[in-house]
Design a protein around this motif. Sequence first.
Motif, PDB file in Angstrom:
ATOM      1  N   ARG A 129      31.382  99.859  20.906  1.00  0.00           N
ATOM      2  CA  ARG A 129      32.810  99.979  21.194  1.00  0.00           C
ATOM      3  C   ARG A 129      33.135  99.719  22.664  1.00  0.00           C
ATOM      4  O   ARG A 129      34.147  99.090  22.993  1.00  0.00           O
ATOM      5  CB  ARG A 129      33.307 101.397  20.841  1.00  0.00           C
ATOM      6  CG  ARG A 129      33.842 101.545  19.443  1.00  0.00           C
ATOM      7  CD  ARG A 129      35.265 101.011  19.335  1.00  0.00           C
ATOM      8  NE  ARG A 129      35.530 100.512  18.006  1.00  0.00           N
ATOM      9  CZ  ARG A 129      36.027 101.252  17.016  1.00  0.00           C
ATOM     10  NH1 ARG A 129      36.330 102.504  17.221  1.00  0.00           N
ATOM     11  NH2 ARG A 129      36.220 100.714  15.844  1.00  0.00           N
ATOM     12  N   PHE A 130      32.246 100.239  23.560  1.00  0.00           N
ATOM     13  CA  PHE A 130      32.518 100.123  25.011  1.00  0.00           C
ATOM     14  C   PHE A 130      32.671  98.660  25.412  1.00  0.00           C
ATOM     15  O   PHE A 130      33.322  98.331  26.390  1.00  0.00           O
ATOM     16  CB  PHE A 130      31.383 100.774  25.808  1.00  0.00           C
ATOM     17  CG  PHE A 130      30.061 100.087  25.678  1.00  0.00           C
ATOM     18  CD1 PHE A 130      29.718  99.050  26.527  1.00  0.00           C
ATOM     19  CD2 PHE A 130      29.161 100.465  24.678  1.00  0.00           C
ATOM     20  CE1 PHE A 130      28.494  98.401  26.387  1.00  0.00           C
ATOM     21  CE2 PHE A 130      27.949  99.821  24.531  1.00  0.00           C
ATOM     22  CZ  PHE A 130      27.617  98.774  25.384  1.00  0.00           C
ATOM     23  N   ALA A 131      32.040  97.750  24.633  1.00  0.00           N
ATOM     24  CA  ALA A 131      32.082  96.337  24.995  1.00  0.00           C
ATOM     25  C   ALA A 131      33.362  95.664  24.507  1.00  0.00           C
ATOM     26  O   ALA A 131      33.542  94.460  24.699  1.00  0.00           O
ATOM     27  CB  ALA A 131      30.854  95.634  24.435  1.00  0.00           C
ATOM     28  N   LYS A 132      34.253  96.427  23.872  1.00  0.00           N
ATOM     29  CA  LYS A 132      35.487  95.891  23.293  1.00  0.00           C
ATOM     30  C   LYS A 132      35.202  94.665  22.410  1.00  0.00           C
ATOM     31  O   LYS A 132      34.197  94.657  21.713  1.00  0.00           O
ATOM     32  CB  LYS A 132      36.488  95.558  24.399  1.00  0.00           C
ATOM     33  CG  LYS A 132      36.799  96.750  25.303  1.00  0.00           C
ATOM     34  CD  LYS A 132      38.196  96.625  25.883  1.00  0.00           C
ATOM     35  CE  LYS A 132      38.486  97.791  26.806  1.00  0.00           C
ATOM     36  NZ  LYS A 132      37.861  97.608  28.146  1.00  0.00           N
ATOM     37  N   GLU A 133      36.057  93.657  22.482  1.00  0.00           N
ATOM     38  CA  GLU A 133      35.863  92.516  21.579  1.00  0.00           C
ATOM     39  C   GLU A 133      34.602  91.710  21.895  1.00  0.00           C
ATOM     40  O   GLU A 133      34.183  90.899  21.106  1.00  0.00           O
ATOM     41  CB  GLU A 133      37.062  91.547  21.617  1.00  0.00           C
ATOM     42  CG  GLU A 133      38.303  92.062  20.950  1.00  0.00           C
ATOM     43  CD  GLU A 133      39.167  92.781  21.954  1.00  0.00           C
ATOM     44  OE1 GLU A 133      39.824  92.094  22.763  1.00  0.00           O
ATOM     45  OE2 GLU A 133      39.164  94.028  21.945  1.00  0.00           O
ATOM     46  N   TYR A 134      34.056  91.937  23.105  1.00  0.00           N
ATOM     47  CA  TYR A 134      32.883  91.151  23.489  1.00  0.00           C
ATOM     48  C   TYR A 134      31.691  91.432  22.581  1.00  0.00           C
ATOM     49  O   TYR A 134      30.739  90.678  22.562  1.00  0.00           O
ATOM     50  CB  TYR A 134      32.520  91.405  24.950  1.00  0.00           C
ATOM     51  CG  TYR A 134      33.600  90.921  25.876  1.00  0.00           C
ATOM     52  CD1 TYR A 134      33.833  89.547  26.025  1.00  0.00           C
ATOM     53  CD2 TYR A 134      34.404  91.816  26.568  1.00  0.00           C
ATOM     54  CE1 TYR A 134      34.840  89.102  26.852  1.00  0.00           C
ATOM     55  CE2 TYR A 134      35.419  91.365  27.387  1.00  0.00           C
ATOM     56  CZ  TYR A 134      35.636  90.012  27.527  1.00  0.00           C
ATOM     57  OH  TYR A 134      36.640  89.560  28.336  1.00  0.00           O
ATOM     58  N   TYR A 135      31.756  92.553  21.821  1.00  0.00           N
ATOM     59  CA  TYR A 135      30.625  92.839  20.947  1.00  0.00           C
ATOM     60  C   TYR A 135      30.460  91.725  19.914  1.00  0.00           C
ATOM     61  O   TYR A 135      29.376  91.464  19.409  1.00  0.00           O
ATOM     62  CB  TYR A 135      30.772  94.215  20.275  1.00  0.00           C
ATOM     63  CG  TYR A 135      31.434  94.201  18.929  1.00  0.00           C
ATOM     64  CD1 TYR A 135      30.661  94.004  17.774  1.00  0.00           C
ATOM     65  CD2 TYR A 135      32.808  94.379  18.790  1.00  0.00           C
ATOM     66  CE1 TYR A 135      31.267  93.985  16.528  1.00  0.00           C
ATOM     67  CE2 TYR A 135      33.398  94.358  17.561  1.00  0.00           C
ATOM     68  CZ  TYR A 135      32.636  94.156  16.438  1.00  0.00           C
ATOM     69  OH  TYR A 135      33.230  94.128  15.218  1.00  0.00           O
ATOM     70  N   LEU A 136      31.573  91.027  19.617  1.00  0.00           N
ATOM     71  CA  LEU A 136      31.507  89.924  18.655  1.00  0.00           C
ATOM     72  C   LEU A 136      30.552  88.829  19.129  1.00  0.00           C
ATOM     73  O   LEU A 136      29.931  88.151  18.308  1.00  0.00           O
ATOM     74  CB  LEU A 136      32.907  89.334  18.428  1.00  0.00           C
ATOM     75  CG  LEU A 136      33.818  90.209  17.574  1.00  0.00           C
ATOM     76  CD1 LEU A 136      35.240  89.672  17.586  1.00  0.00           C
ATOM     77  CD2 LEU A 136      33.299  90.286  16.144  1.00  0.00           C
ATOM     78  N   ILE A 137      30.428  88.675  20.453  1.00  0.00           N
ATOM     79  CA  ILE A 137      29.484  87.682  20.980  1.00  0.00           C
ATOM     80  C   ILE A 137      28.065  88.083  20.577  1.00  0.00           C
ATOM     81  O   ILE A 137      27.292  87.281  20.052  1.00  0.00           O
ATOM     82  CB  ILE A 137      29.596  87.574  22.518  1.00  0.00           C
ATOM     83  CG1 ILE A 137      30.999  87.094  22.887  1.00  0.00           C
ATOM     84  CG2 ILE A 137      28.522  86.641  23.077  1.00  0.00           C
ATOM     85  CD1 ILE A 137      31.285  87.098  24.376  1.00  0.00           C
ATOM     86  N   GLY A 138      27.770  89.376  20.789  1.00  0.00           N
ATOM     87  CA  GLY A 138      26.455  89.884  20.418  1.00  0.00           C
ATOM     88  C   GLY A 138      26.214  89.762  18.927  1.00  0.00           C
ATOM     89  O   GLY A 138      25.142  89.335  18.482  1.00  0.00           O
ATOM     90  N   PHE A 139      27.256  90.058  18.163  1.00  0.00           N
ATOM     91  CA  PHE A 139      27.200  89.995  16.714  1.00  0.00           C
ATOM     92  C   PHE A 139      26.859  88.566  16.254  1.00  0.00           C
ATOM     93  O   PHE A 139      25.951  88.345  15.451  1.00  0.00           O
ATOM     94  CB  PHE A 139      28.587  90.411  16.209  1.00  0.00           C
ATOM     95  CG  PHE A 139      28.713  90.562  14.738  1.00  0.00           C
ATOM     96  CD1 PHE A 139      27.989  91.521  14.061  1.00  0.00           C
ATOM     97  CD2 PHE A 139      29.598  89.759  14.030  1.00  0.00           C
ATOM     98  CE1 PHE A 139      28.136  91.671  12.700  1.00  0.00           C
ATOM     99  CE2 PHE A 139      29.741  89.901  12.671  1.00  0.00           C
ATOM    100  CZ  PHE A 139      29.006  90.858  12.004  1.00  0.00           C
TER     101      PHE A 139
END
Lengths: 328, 237
Positions: free
Chosen positions: A283-293
């Motif tokens: 969550r802390f990464a906000k939408e950027y987690y989608l990059i990791g995903f």
Amino acid sequence: MAAPPSNAPPAMRSPWWLAAALVPFLAAPLVISGNYHYGVAHQALIYVVLATGYNILLGFTGMVSLGHVALFAIGAYTSAILQTSLDWPFLACLIAAAVVTGAFGTAIAIPALRIKGHYLTLLTLALGEVIRLLIRNFDWLTHGSSGIGGISRPTIFGVPFRTAPDLYWLLLFIAAAGVLFAWRLERSRFGRAFKAIRDSEIGAEVIGIDTNRMKVLSFAISAVYAGIAGSLYAHTLRFVSPEFFSLGLTITLLAMILIGGRGLILGPVIGATMLTIAPEALRFAKEYYLIGFGLVIWLSTLYLPDGLAGSLGRLVARLRPARQGRAS
Amino acid sequence: MLTVEGLHAGYGELPVLRDVSFSVAAGRIVGVLGANGAGKTTLMAALSGLIAPTAGRVMLDGKPVQGLPAETIVGLGMSHVPQGRRIFPGLTVRENLMVARTKATSRAPGGFPAVLDTIHDLFPRLAERKDQLGWSLSGGEQQMLAVARALVARPKVILLDEPSLGIAPLLVEAMFDAIQEIRRREGITVLVVEQNAEQALRISDEVHIMELGRIVASGDPVAIGSDPEIVRAYLGT
């Protein structure tokens, strides 16, 4: 298009794997607390049910349907409507959701008998969107885009499952039963026939498998899982709206199977749990987690062709070379 | 045992078989030879129900079977070993055989275990590899598995489509020996389609030569194999 065969080592087929997989779920209430954590755990279990059913269609029978989330929505709405407008008890709602969704799944299967591969995938994608739009536009039945709220938490024969831990145990019981049924199905003549169709449809036909009947059955079984998962979703979140059942969820569901391990019983269990927890933990990464995903999906198709469950099995097989063969 | 009369078949608008007639007596091995595109594989598919014939009759043990679905024809006693083997790579060898069980398998004396014993006798390699997944077998072993899988339904007639295709030359002869052994032990009638004329002529009791969807010559394999016209025109050896 038939999915490429799973080449997971036969070691993965032992029932001990199922028991081992249950342990973290039994232990989870020792470490989690508070409604937020339990909420994530509830969702993970609901997705285990949904993904396990989807795996029967995608992983066993090799039919790529992108309309599965629509079946999940039908289950959720059936339960929500029956409970809020007719005041049906939870168990009756659950069974009705399973039956209604199973019937829809069977109906979707009939055109699927005539077309194959990418055409089937496109058709199911379209059917799924049609169902979602119908849900949004049947205001009198579904309250349109404002959704249905005020669904109550499950009560079974007077026993309430309203608190988060109680609901967790109920969901875990249903999810475990669903995984166990899939495990048993894989070992039945139906499970073998599904995989035969996936591996070679002509091969299945020439040995006398009624491929049409088996495909309809596979669609129906996976739809029943979707209906049950949908009902559990409605009674857990207590609110359903058409926006939730979007194409994004379809992709997440597909990723749960591919990352977890297609065609393996534990694949969807691992995939669903990881892909429910990971976005919350990131969550802390906000939408950027989608990059990791996206990176994880990309890397896992490259390096984990049979998913996390398959790689785990391979690792164990390598550590125990003497016991590689499956005792039958 | 198997009688084909005036059979026509094809794919959509494209006719392939034109007026094919022949018969196979019980317990015989009959070979069908011909070049690529002669219609051999289409003939097999039309007999086993993978495609529906557009005209003509197929009589299996006196009963018409043309146009019936493949699973019904298997139940009536005719099994098809398709070209390219079509085994199930994601199932173990044993599961490949289990999935092929039919009513006839359980009705046979001893049921599936007895059938499995016969198969392991014929192809000991399959017994050694019973817990391996299908994809891990060599081409020759996969072909053995495809033939074995067809035997599980206890067929009266077995249709073999190019059993020598894509397997090691050393195994080709062993495969044809196994076909003769199956006929000798089980009394199964065999219709075998081949491009490997030498092997097919060696084991067949009778052969038919196909060209452009028609049977153009028939007879005793010795006579066919020694007819220089036929050998030059169709067998290319």
